[in-house]
Design a protein around this motif. Structure first.
Motif, PDB file in Angstrom:
ATOM      1  N   ALA A   1       0.817  -1.220   0.000  1.00 22.68           N
ATOM      2  CA  ALA A   1       0.000   0.000   0.000  1.00 22.68           C
ATOM      3  C   ALA A   1       0.845   1.261   0.000  1.00 22.68           C
ATOM      4  N   PHE A   2       2.087   1.155   0.477  1.00 23.39           N
ATOM      5  CA  PHE A   2       2.924   2.349   0.633  1.00 23.39           C
ATOM      6  C   PHE A   2       4.026   2.455  -0.423  1.00 23.39           C
ATOM      7  N   ARG A   3       4.134   1.487  -1.300  1.00 24.98           N
ATOM      8  CA  ARG A   3       5.253   1.461  -2.232  1.00 24.98           C
ATOM      9  C   ARG A   3       5.109   2.514  -3.332  1.00 24.98           C
ATOM     10  N   GLU A   4       6.202   3.220  -3.595  1.00 24.13           N
ATOM     11  CA  GLU A   4       6.282   4.168  -4.707  1.00 24.13           C
ATOM     12  C   GLU A   4       7.331   3.631  -5.676  1.00 24.13           C
ATOM     13  N   THR A   5       6.917   3.308  -6.901  1.00 27.19           N
ATOM     14  CA  THR A   5       7.831   2.670  -7.851  1.00 27.19           C
ATOM     15  C   THR A   5       8.140   3.527  -9.075  1.00 27.19           C
ATOM     16  N   ASP A   6       7.474   4.660  -9.218  1.00 29.80           N
ATOM     17  CA  ASP A   6       7.708   5.505 -10.386  1.00 29.80           C
ATOM     18  C   ASP A   6       9.052   6.222 -10.254  1.00 29.80           C
ATOM     19  N   THR A   7       9.952   5.966 -11.194  1.00 29.95           N
ATOM     20  CA  THR A   7      11.311   6.514 -11.102  1.00 29.95           C
ATOM     21  C   THR A   7      11.310   8.036 -11.087  1.00 29.95           C
TER      22      THR A   7
ATOM     23  N   TRP B   1       2.826   6.843  12.506  1.00 28.92           N
ATOM     24  CA  TRP B   1       3.637   7.914  11.935  1.00 28.92           C
ATOM     25  C   TRP B   1       3.490   7.867  10.425  1.00 28.92           C
ATOM     26  N   ASN B   2       3.225   9.000   9.813  1.00 26.66           N
ATOM     27  CA  ASN B   2       3.237   9.112   8.351  1.00 26.66           C
ATOM     28  C   ASN B   2       4.573   9.675   7.908  1.00 26.66           C
ATOM     29  N   TYR B   3       5.091   9.158   6.806  1.00 26.27           N
ATOM     30  CA  TYR B   3       6.393   9.651   6.341  1.00 26.27           C
ATOM     31  C   TYR B   3       6.649   9.230   4.900  1.00 26.27           C
ATOM     32  N   VAL B   4       7.627   9.902   4.315  1.00 24.84           N
ATOM     33  CA  VAL B   4       8.080   9.607   2.957  1.00 24.84           C
ATOM     34  C   VAL B   4       9.582   9.387   3.014  1.00 24.84           C
ATOM     35  N   ALA B   5      10.066   8.362   2.313  1.00 22.22           N
ATOM     36  CA  ALA B   5      11.509   8.090   2.294  1.00 22.22           C
ATOM     37  C   ALA B   5      11.874   7.386   1.001  1.00 22.22           C
ATOM     38  N   VAL B   6      13.106   7.611   0.568  1.00 21.66           N
ATOM     39  CA  VAL B   6      13.669   6.912  -0.593  1.00 21.66           C
ATOM     40  C   VAL B   6      14.997   6.305  -0.181  1.00 21.66           C
TER      41      VAL B   6
ATOM     42  N   LEU C   1      16.254   1.444  -6.529  1.00 21.09           N
ATOM     43  CA  LEU C   1      15.539   2.537  -5.856  1.00 21.09           C
ATOM     44  C   LEU C   1      14.309   1.973  -5.160  1.00 21.09           C
ATOM     45  N   THR C   2      14.170   2.284  -3.869  1.00 21.03           N
ATOM     46  CA  THR C   2      13.005   1.852  -3.103  1.00 21.03           C
ATOM     47  C   THR C   2      12.344   3.081  -2.498  1.00 21.03           C
ATOM     48  N   GLY C   3      11.098   3.288  -2.831  1.00 21.17           N
ATOM     49  CA  GLY C   3      10.383   4.451  -2.318  1.00 21.17           C
ATOM     50  C   GLY C   3       9.216   4.051  -1.436  1.00 21.17           C
ATOM     51  N   LYS C   4       9.010   4.804  -0.375  1.00 26.17           N
ATOM     52  CA  LYS C   4       7.895   4.544   0.540  1.00 26.17           C
ATOM     53  C   LYS C   4       7.183   5.853   0.842  1.00 26.17           C
ATOM     54  N   ARG C   5       5.876   5.851   0.615  1.00 19.68           N
ATOM     55  CA  ARG C   5       5.032   7.000   0.950  1.00 19.68           C
ATOM     56  C   ARG C   5       3.929   6.483   1.875  1.00 19.68           C
ATOM     57  N   LYS C   6       4.210   6.469   3.158  1.00 20.86           N
ATOM     58  CA  LYS C   6       3.249   5.979   4.156  1.00 20.86           C
ATOM     59  C   LYS C   6       2.374   7.149   4.563  1.00 20.86           C
ATOM     60  N   LEU C   7       1.244   7.267   3.911  1.00 22.37           N
ATOM     61  CA  LEU C   7       0.399   8.455   4.045  1.00 22.37           C
ATOM     62  C   LEU C   7      -1.057   8.075   4.312  1.00 22.37           C
ATOM     63  N   SER C   8      -1.251   7.099   5.186  1.00 23.23           N
ATOM     64  CA  SER C   8      -2.589   6.665   5.621  1.00 23.23           C
ATOM     65  C   SER C   8      -3.386   5.974   4.521  1.00 23.23           C
ATOM     66  N   GLN C   9      -2.686   5.437   3.490  1.00 20.65           N
ATOM     67  CA  GLN C   9      -3.417   4.748   2.423  1.00 20.65           C
ATOM     68  C   GLN C   9      -4.166   3.520   2.930  1.00 20.65           C
ATOM     69  N   ASN C  10      -3.718   2.970   4.061  1.00 21.47           N
ATOM     70  CA  ASN C  10      -4.341   1.755   4.603  1.00 21.47           C
ATOM     71  C   ASN C  10      -5.537   2.045   5.497  1.00 21.47           C
TER      72      ASN C  10
ATOM     73  N   ALA D   1       0.242  18.160   2.822  1.00 19.06           N
ATOM     74  CA  ALA D   1       0.349  18.475   1.394  1.00 19.06           C
ATOM     75  C   ALA D   1       0.696  17.230   0.594  1.00 19.06           C
ATOM     76  N   ALA D   2       1.576  16.390   1.135  1.00 19.41           N
ATOM     77  CA  ALA D   2       1.935  15.149   0.457  1.00 19.41           C
ATOM     78  C   ALA D   2       0.715  14.243   0.330  1.00 19.41           C
ATOM     79  N   MET D   3      -0.090  14.196   1.391  1.00 22.89           N
ATOM     80  CA  MET D   3      -1.312  13.382   1.339  1.00 22.89           C
ATOM     81  C   MET D   3      -2.275  13.896   0.294  1.00 22.89           C
ATOM     82  N   ALA D   4      -2.269  15.189   0.060  1.00 22.94           N
ATOM     83  CA  ALA D   4      -3.165  15.783  -0.935  1.00 22.94           C
ATOM     84  C   ALA D   4      -2.574  15.737  -2.334  1.00 22.94           C
ATOM     85  N   GLY D   5      -1.393  15.132  -2.467  1.00 22.91           N
ATOM     86  CA  GLY D   5      -0.756  15.038  -3.767  1.00 22.91           C
ATOM     87  C   GLY D   5      -0.085  16.293  -4.222  1.00 22.91           C
ATOM     88  N   LYS D   6       0.244  17.188  -3.255  1.00 27.16           N
ATOM     89  CA  LYS D   6       0.849  18.464  -3.609  1.00 27.16           C
ATOM     90  C   LYS D   6       2.323  18.503  -3.292  1.00 27.16           C
ATOM     91  N   ALA D   7       2.904  17.397  -2.801  1.00 27.47           N
ATOM     92  CA  ALA D   7       4.321  17.376  -2.470  1.00 27.47           C
ATOM     93  C   ALA D   7       4.864  15.988  -2.719  1.00 27.47           C
TER      94      ALA D   7
END
Length: 212
Positions: free
Chosen positions: A6-12, A105-110, A171-180, A206-212
């Motif tokens: 649910a949190f995986r970001e795969t777009d390069t 905790w919500n967070y974004v990391a690469v 590259l491994t991206g994680k955007r844990k933003l309450s998608q679950n 803002a990240a949750m709203a797709g603005k960051a």
């Protein structure tokens, strides 16, 4: 990095954007003695066109033992922390429905796994120092440039550093933003963080709203 689907970001391109948004990365590599990994905090520049996943460029102090460990291992893991915020159960609509909620905790990391090169060529060092300086001075009204300092002084400073090239292999991206969470819970978290006085919370909103 534990990374549920649910949190995986795969777009390069998205991952490259998150890397560029980060200002200070954490570089880790196996230590020479086989103990805990060496870690260095450093700014890095991304060349997205160099290699399938891009290449990172930076420098470390010549006196930093991490440079020798990096030479020996030839590998590094670079972490780019993004926005992060504590999520209180009080922000969930489901708290009022049944109370079966806990903090998170919500967070974004690469995370970037890389093949590493260390070099001490003076021309290459001046180039990366210049590029890093120009990048970070760009938003300033009064910009400092490497050329503002005497050449002899700059040459002396360059003798104290080593260049680092990190060719990204994974590259491994994680955007844990309450998608679950249910939509009502996500809306509550986004609204609550957006109303926070802490700018870090508002950045997550803002990240949750797709603005960051």
């Amino acid at each position: 990095m534990y990374n549920p689907p649910a949190f995986r970001e795969t777009d390069t391109a998205t991952l490259h954007g998150l890397i560029r948004a980060g200002r200070l990365a954490i570089m880790l590599s196996p230590s020479a003695d086989g103990g805990l990994p060496d870690a260095t905090h450093l700014p890095l520049l991304l060349d997205a066109e160099a290699g399938p996943l891009g290449t990172l460029h930076g420098h470390v102090a010549r006196a930093n033992p991490h440079a020798d460990a990096l030479r020996r291992s030839g590998r590094a893991l670079v972490i780019f922390p993004g926005p992060e915020a504590y999520v209180s159960p009080s922000l969930y609509a489901s708290k009022r429905e049944h109370g079966k909620v806990v903090p998170t905790w919500n967070y974004v990391a690469v995370h970037a796994e890389c093949d590493a090169e260390v070099y001490d060529d003076a021309a290459r060092l001046r180039d990366i120092v210049t590029r890093l300086t120009d990048h970070h001075e760009a938003p300033r009204a009064e910009r400092w440039a490497v050329g503002d300092a005497p050449d002899s002084f700059v040459a002396g400073q360059l003798k104290g550093i080593l260049g680092v090239v990190l060719r990204i292999t994974t590259l491994t991206g994680k955007r844990k933003l309450s998608q679950n969470r249910p939509e009502a819970d996500r809306d509550g978290v986004r609204a609550g963080l957006a109303a926070s006085e802490d700018p870090r919370d508002r950045e997550v909103a803002a990240a949750m709203a797709g603005k960051a």
